[in-house]
Scaffold this motif. Structure first.
Motif, PDB file in Angstrom:
ATOM      1  N   THR A   1     -20.027  -1.763  32.289  1.00  0.00           N
ATOM      2  CA  THR A   1     -20.736  -1.830  33.573  1.00  0.00           C
ATOM      3  C   THR A   1     -22.235  -1.676  33.365  1.00  0.00           C
ATOM      4  OG1 THR A   1     -18.829  -0.935  34.767  1.00  0.00           O
ATOM      5  CG2 THR A   1     -20.982  -0.763  35.844  1.00  0.00           C
ATOM      6  N   MET A   2     -22.635  -0.745  32.498  1.00  0.00           N
ATOM      7  CA  MET A   2     -24.059  -0.535  32.230  1.00  0.00           C
ATOM      8  C   MET A   2     -24.691  -1.783  31.633  1.00  0.00           C
ATOM      9  SD  MET A   2     -24.632   3.410  30.978  1.00  0.00           S
ATOM     10  CE  MET A   2     -23.674   3.279  29.481  1.00  0.00           C
ATOM     11  N   LYS A   3     -23.995  -2.451  30.731  1.00  0.00           N
ATOM     12  CA  LYS A   3     -24.512  -3.683  30.132  1.00  0.00           C
ATOM     13  C   LYS A   3     -24.664  -4.779  31.186  1.00  0.00           C
ATOM     14  CE  LYS A   3     -22.667  -2.887  25.464  1.00  0.00           C
ATOM     15  NZ  LYS A   3     -21.652  -3.292  24.467  1.00  0.00           N
ATOM     16  N   GLN A   4     -23.704  -4.843  32.119  1.00  0.00           N
ATOM     17  CA  GLN A   4     -23.762  -5.854  33.176  1.00  0.00           C
ATOM     18  C   GLN A   4     -24.976  -5.619  34.089  1.00  0.00           C
ATOM     19  OE1 GLN A   4     -20.368  -5.806  35.767  1.00  0.00           O
ATOM     20  NE2 GLN A   4     -21.055  -7.556  36.974  1.00  0.00           N
ATOM     21  N   VAL A   5     -25.193  -4.352  34.460  1.00  0.00           N
ATOM     22  CA  VAL A   5     -26.330  -4.021  35.328  1.00  0.00           C
ATOM     23  C   VAL A   5     -27.640  -4.290  34.597  1.00  0.00           C
ATOM     24  CG1 VAL A   5     -27.539  -2.150  36.529  1.00  0.00           C
ATOM     25  CG2 VAL A   5     -25.038  -2.309  36.649  1.00  0.00           C
ATOM     26  N   LYS A   6     -27.698  -3.937  33.313  1.00  0.00           N
ATOM     27  CA  LYS A   6     -28.910  -4.177  32.520  1.00  0.00           C
ATOM     28  C   LYS A   6     -29.218  -5.667  32.438  1.00  0.00           C
ATOM     29  CE  LYS A   6     -30.969  -3.387  27.975  1.00  0.00           C
ATOM     30  NZ  LYS A   6     -30.808  -2.755  26.634  1.00  0.00           N
ATOM     31  N   LYS A   7     -28.183  -6.474  32.269  1.00  0.00           N
ATOM     32  CA  LYS A   7     -28.364  -7.915  32.180  1.00  0.00           C
ATOM     33  C   LYS A   7     -28.913  -8.469  33.498  1.00  0.00           C
ATOM     34  CE  LYS A   7     -25.826 -12.154  31.023  1.00  0.00           C
ATOM     35  NZ  LYS A   7     -24.487 -12.717  30.669  1.00  0.00           N
ATOM     36  N   GLU A   8     -28.398  -7.965  34.629  1.00  0.00           N
ATOM     37  CA  GLU A   8     -28.880  -8.412  35.937  1.00  0.00           C
ATOM     38  C   GLU A   8     -30.339  -8.043  36.155  1.00  0.00           C
ATOM     39  OE1 GLU A   8     -27.651 -10.165  38.590  1.00  0.00           O
ATOM     40  OE2 GLU A   8     -26.091 -10.768  37.194  1.00  0.00           O
ATOM     41  N   LEU A   9     -30.706  -6.818  35.755  1.00  0.00           N
ATOM     42  CA  LEU A   9     -32.085  -6.364  35.925  1.00  0.00           C
ATOM     43  C   LEU A   9     -33.052  -7.164  35.059  1.00  0.00           C
ATOM     44  CD1 LEU A   9     -31.606  -2.485  36.049  1.00  0.00           C
ATOM     45  CD2 LEU A   9     -32.493  -3.917  37.878  1.00  0.00           C
ATOM     46  N   GLN A  10     -32.641  -7.475  33.852  1.00  0.00           N
ATOM     47  CA  GLN A  10     -33.506  -8.249  32.948  1.00  0.00           C
ATOM     48  C   GLN A  10     -33.612  -9.697  33.380  1.00  0.00           C
ATOM     49  OE1 GLN A  10     -31.511  -7.370  29.219  1.00  0.00           O
ATOM     50  NE2 GLN A  10     -33.013  -5.809  28.671  1.00  0.00           N
ATOM     51  N   LYS A  11     -32.550 -10.211  34.032  1.00  0.00           N
ATOM     52  CA  LYS A  11     -32.575 -11.601  34.491  1.00  0.00           C
ATOM     53  C   LYS A  11     -33.507 -11.764  35.683  1.00  0.00           C
ATOM     54  CE  LYS A  11     -28.946 -13.196  36.614  1.00  0.00           C
ATOM     55  NZ  LYS A  11     -27.562 -13.672  36.854  1.00  0.00           N
TER      56      LYS A  11
END
Length: 410
Positions: free
Chosen positions: A28-38
């Motif tokens: 979940t943390m990786k998914q949120v990080k990916k969204e924020l960076q995108k």
């Protein structure tokens, strides 16, 4: 980013706090990080990224107690971008964690440094609330004192310099012509641009466009005024009274835009009171027509007279703005512009009443309030007196415009 992802991140931190479902939580943390960076994240997004990256680093240290303590500290931090808490409210927990594990944590978020973003953030309207600076002031009381002084200087020094230059340094018999007012307006715009730069230190910067328009446009007006003041031979063919009216009309024109903004806020409150989610509102406002005229929203929810009032106002305001800027100093255009201006003032007054009613219904559950504490102290109290005065101001402007134009023409 959607509140759903922030809520899932909270659950992930909560699981880590009890050392449960670690793999799922890290996913979940990786998914949120990916969204924020995108997406182009905000200051709050930077904080969330920091929490996620630090959480991964601490997990790699394989110290169970430290993992649990940090997860316990950050599991509510996703409430900051959701508007439920402020970073300042975590001070005690952060200090306790530092005493136990070192001083390096969260230090970057306490340094006083300007943050320049290309565009104004979606919640930039909150910068104008009375308590907008409270968090920064509590964290940096000394820096806040000097930043306020710097802001006042940035706003007023360009105006003081221009006035001093006109009336004390380069005083001539031409200083009474209306181009001095043009230069003063320009110096005021330059001050707003400089003030916006200072606001970056309290993380309230409104974007590069505002800075460029204010400093560039203001500087151009100052240059034009200086040229006209020291070259008076270009002025005799121009009616100075009409030109002064032209300049003042351009100054007051943005006031109608302010009333329109209040009206749109009222429309949003009305739609939210019908239990329409903000995400659905944003979806139905995509595209120029849907954004300005509420075409999709009207088709879906039948806005009634609000839809037509909004459409008439936006078209009339666009026509008046073009006509005022282009032909406002020509005598035969005074009456058409005045008629359109009076109509817009009447519409603005009606929209002001609508916005006040929606604000009061949203906050107090009734359309009018005699006197209510708005939550920011009684200096900023809500009252039906304020509502009446706000609606009356534009009607007074309409009457003044009518009288002035009639005097010019007849």
């Amino acid at each position: 980013m959607s509140e759903t992802l922030y809520t899932e991140l909270q659950r992930a931190f909560a699981d880590i706090r009890f050392l449960q479902r670690m793999d799922e939580a890290q996913k979940t943390m990786k998914q949120v990080k990916k969204e924020l960076q995108k997406n182009k994240h905000s200051d709050d997004g930077d904080l969330i990224l920091y929490c996620i990256d630090t959480m991964f680093d601490i997990i790699n240290e394989r110290k169970s107690q430290k993992i649990q303590d940090f997860a316990d500290l950050v599991h509510d931090i996703p409430e900051i971008p959701m508007g439920k808490r402020s970073f300042y409210s975590f001070n005690d927990e952060i200090e306790a964690f530092r005493r136990k594990y070192g001083e390096k944590y969260f230090r970057d978020f306490e340094k006083v440094k300007p943050r320049f973003n290309k565009r104004a953030s979606k919640n930039s309207w909150t910068y104008f609330l009375p308590n907008a600076d409270d968090e920064f002031k509590a964290m940096h009381p000394r820096a806040y004192f000097w930043i306020r002084i710097l802001g006042v200087l940035a706003l007023f020094v360009p105006q003081i310099c221009y006035v001093a230059m006109m009336f004390f340094v380069f005083f001539t018999e031409h200083c009474e012509n209306c181009f001095v007012l043009v230069g003063y307006i320009g110096s005021f715009m330059v001050g707003i641009g400089l003030f916006n730069l200072v606001a970056a230190f309290v993380h309230q910067y409104l974007g590069h466009k505002l800075t460029a328009i204010c400093i560039g446009g203001g500087g151009l007006l100052v240059a034009v005024s200086l040229f006209a003041v020291f070259n008076p031979q270009i002025l005799p063919s121009m009616d100075m009274d009409i030109f002064m009216h032209y300049i003042l009309s351009l100054v007051w024109l943005p006031l109608l835009a302010g009333y329109y903004y209040l009206f749109r806020c009222g429309v949003t409150k009305l739609l939210e009171s019908k239990k329409i989610r903000r995400s659905m509102l944003n979806k139905l406002k995509k595209g120029a027509k849907n954004f300005w005229w509420y075409e999709a929203l009207h088709a879906e929810y039948n806005l009634g007279v609000i839809y037509y009032l909004n459409k008439v106002f936006t078209i009339a305001f666009a026509v008046l703005s073009f006509s005022m800027v282009t032909f406002g100093f020509i005598k035969f255009m005074l009456i058409p512009n005045m008629v359109l201006y009076v109509i817009l003032c009447v519409l603005s007054s009606a929209m002001s009443v609508f916005a006040s009613v929606q604000h009061n219904m949203d906050k107090y559950g009734k359309p009018f309030v005699l006197l209510e504490n708005s939550g920011y102290g009684f200096r900023h109290a809500d009252s039906v007196v304020h509502d009446i005065l706000r609606a009356a101001v534009v009607l007074l402007l309409a009457w003044v415009e009518y009288k002035v134009v009639m005097d010019f023409v007849f």
